[in-house]
Design a protein around this motif. Structure first.
Motif, short mmCIF file in Angstrom:
data_model
loop_
_atom_site.label_atom_id
_atom_site.label_comp_id
_atom_site.label_asym_id
_atom_site.label_seq_id
_atom_site.Cartn_x
_atom_site.Cartn_y
_atom_site.Cartn_z
N LYS A 2 15.58 -94.02 -10.42
CA LYS A 2 15.51 -94.70 -11.71
C LYS A 2 16.63 -95.72 -11.86
O LYS A 2 17.75 -95.50 -11.39
CB LYS A 2 15.62 -93.63 -12.80
N LYS A 3 16.33 -96.85 -12.52
CA LYS A 3 17.35 -97.88 -12.74
C LYS A 3 18.47 -97.33 -13.61
O LYS A 3 18.23 -96.58 -14.55
CB LYS A 3 16.73 -99.10 -13.41
N SER A 6 24.02 -97.71 -16.96
CA SER A 6 25.45 -98.02 -17.05
C SER A 6 26.00 -98.21 -15.64
O SER A 6 25.37 -97.83 -14.66
CB SER A 6 26.20 -96.89 -17.75
N TRP A 7 27.21 -98.77 -15.58
CA TRP A 7 27.87 -98.92 -14.29
C TRP A 7 28.15 -97.54 -13.69
O TRP A 7 28.04 -97.35 -12.48
CB TRP A 7 29.17 -99.72 -14.42
N ALA A 8 28.50 -96.57 -14.52
CA ALA A 8 28.80 -95.22 -14.03
C ALA A 8 27.56 -94.61 -13.37
O ALA A 8 27.67 -93.97 -12.32
CB ALA A 8 29.30 -94.34 -15.17
N GLU A 9 26.38 -94.79 -13.98
CA GLU A 9 25.15 -94.29 -13.37
C GLU A 9 24.87 -95.01 -12.06
O GLU A 9 24.44 -94.39 -11.08
CB GLU A 9 23.96 -94.49 -14.31
N ALA A 10 25.11 -96.30 -12.02
CA ALA A 10 24.87 -97.08 -10.80
C ALA A 10 25.73 -96.58 -9.65
O ALA A 10 25.28 -96.49 -8.51
CB ALA A 10 25.13 -98.56 -11.05
N GLU A 11 26.97 -96.22 -9.94
CA GLU A 11 27.89 -95.76 -8.90
C GLU A 11 27.49 -94.41 -8.32
O GLU A 11 27.96 -94.04 -7.25
CB GLU A 11 29.32 -95.72 -9.46
N ARG A 12 26.58 -93.69 -8.97
CA ARG A 12 26.12 -92.40 -8.45
C ARG A 12 24.97 -92.54 -7.46
O ARG A 12 24.54 -91.55 -6.87
CB ARG A 12 25.71 -91.49 -9.61
N HIS A 13 24.48 -93.76 -7.25
CA HIS A 13 23.41 -93.97 -6.26
C HIS A 13 23.95 -93.57 -4.89
O HIS A 13 25.07 -93.94 -4.52
CB HIS A 13 23.00 -95.44 -6.25
N PRO A 14 23.20 -92.81 -4.09
CA PRO A 14 23.71 -92.36 -2.80
C PRO A 14 24.01 -93.49 -1.82
O PRO A 14 24.80 -93.32 -0.90
CB PRO A 14 22.60 -91.45 -2.26
N GLY A 15 23.41 -94.64 -2.02
CA GLY A 15 23.63 -95.76 -1.10
C GLY A 15 24.79 -96.65 -1.50
O GLY A 15 25.19 -97.52 -0.74
N ILE A 16 25.33 -96.47 -2.69
CA ILE A 16 26.42 -97.33 -3.16
C ILE A 16 27.76 -96.68 -2.84
O ILE A 16 28.05 -95.56 -3.27
CB ILE A 16 26.29 -97.63 -4.66
N ASN A 17 28.57 -97.40 -2.08
CA ASN A 17 29.92 -96.94 -1.74
C ASN A 17 30.85 -97.19 -2.92
O ASN A 17 31.60 -96.31 -3.32
CB ASN A 17 30.41 -97.68 -0.50
N LEU A 59 22.11 -106.24 -11.38
CA LEU A 59 22.03 -105.13 -10.43
C LEU A 59 20.73 -104.35 -10.62
O LEU A 59 20.07 -103.98 -9.65
CB LEU A 59 23.23 -104.19 -10.58
N GLN A 60 20.32 -104.14 -11.87
CA GLN A 60 19.06 -103.44 -12.13
C GLN A 60 17.87 -104.17 -11.50
O GLN A 60 16.95 -103.53 -11.00
CB GLN A 60 18.83 -103.30 -13.64
N SER A 61 17.91 -105.50 -11.49
CA SER A 61 16.80 -106.26 -10.90
C SER A 61 16.73 -106.08 -9.38
O SER A 61 15.69 -106.28 -8.77
CB SER A 61 16.91 -107.74 -11.26
N MET A 62 17.85 -105.71 -8.77
CA MET A 62 17.90 -105.50 -7.32
C MET A 62 17.79 -104.03 -6.94
O MET A 62 17.80 -103.69 -5.76
CB MET A 62 19.24 -106.04 -6.78
N TRP A 63 17.70 -103.15 -7.92
CA TRP A 63 17.82 -101.71 -7.71
C TRP A 63 16.84 -101.18 -6.65
O TRP A 63 17.21 -100.40 -5.79
CB TRP A 63 17.63 -100.99 -9.03
N HIS A 64 15.59 -101.59 -6.73
CA HIS A 64 14.58 -101.09 -5.79
C HIS A 64 14.69 -101.73 -4.41
O HIS A 64 14.00 -101.32 -3.47
CB HIS A 64 13.18 -101.25 -6.36
N ASP A 65 15.57 -102.73 -4.28
CA ASP A 65 15.80 -103.37 -2.98
C ASP A 65 16.86 -102.65 -2.15
O ASP A 65 17.10 -103.01 -1.00
CB ASP A 65 16.22 -104.83 -3.17
N ILE A 66 17.53 -101.66 -2.74
CA ILE A 66 18.53 -100.88 -2.00
C ILE A 66 17.77 -99.85 -1.17
O ILE A 66 17.13 -98.96 -1.72
CB ILE A 66 19.53 -100.19 -2.94
N VAL A 67 17.83 -100.02 0.15
CA VAL A 67 17.05 -99.15 1.03
C VAL A 67 17.94 -98.51 2.09
O VAL A 67 18.95 -99.07 2.49
CB VAL A 67 15.91 -99.94 1.72
N ASN A 68 17.52 -97.34 2.52
CA ASN A 68 18.21 -96.61 3.60
C ASN A 68 17.55 -97.02 4.91
O ASN A 68 16.36 -96.80 5.10
CB ASN A 68 18.08 -95.11 3.36
#
Length: 74
Positions: A2-3, A6-17, A59-68
């Protein structure tokens, strides 16, 4: 995933360092001041591992482009 709302939620994405928030230099500085750095093995559209974004909506517009990416060993 899910998009983030907040920035805090974004930082919890497993692909974001990390997400580095740079301070604007002056009142007319409206450049992309947020540097998003991905973990090893992750990318934006299988191309980039870092990207500057202007704001959370950007960042939300790019969210689904973050791939493993598949491992080179597989």
């Amino acid at each position: 995933m899910k998009k983030p709302r907040s920035w805090a939620e974004a930082e919890r994405h497993p692909g974001i360092n990390s997400i580095e928030h740079e301070k604007p230099v002056g009142p007319l500085d409206n450049d992309a001041n947020h540097l998003v750095i991905l973990e090893d093995g992750w990318s934006f559209n299988e191309d980039m591992t870092i990207s500057y974004v202007a704001n959370l909506r950007d960042l939300q517009s790019m969210w689904h482009d973050i791939v493993n990416l598949p491992s080179a060993n597989e």
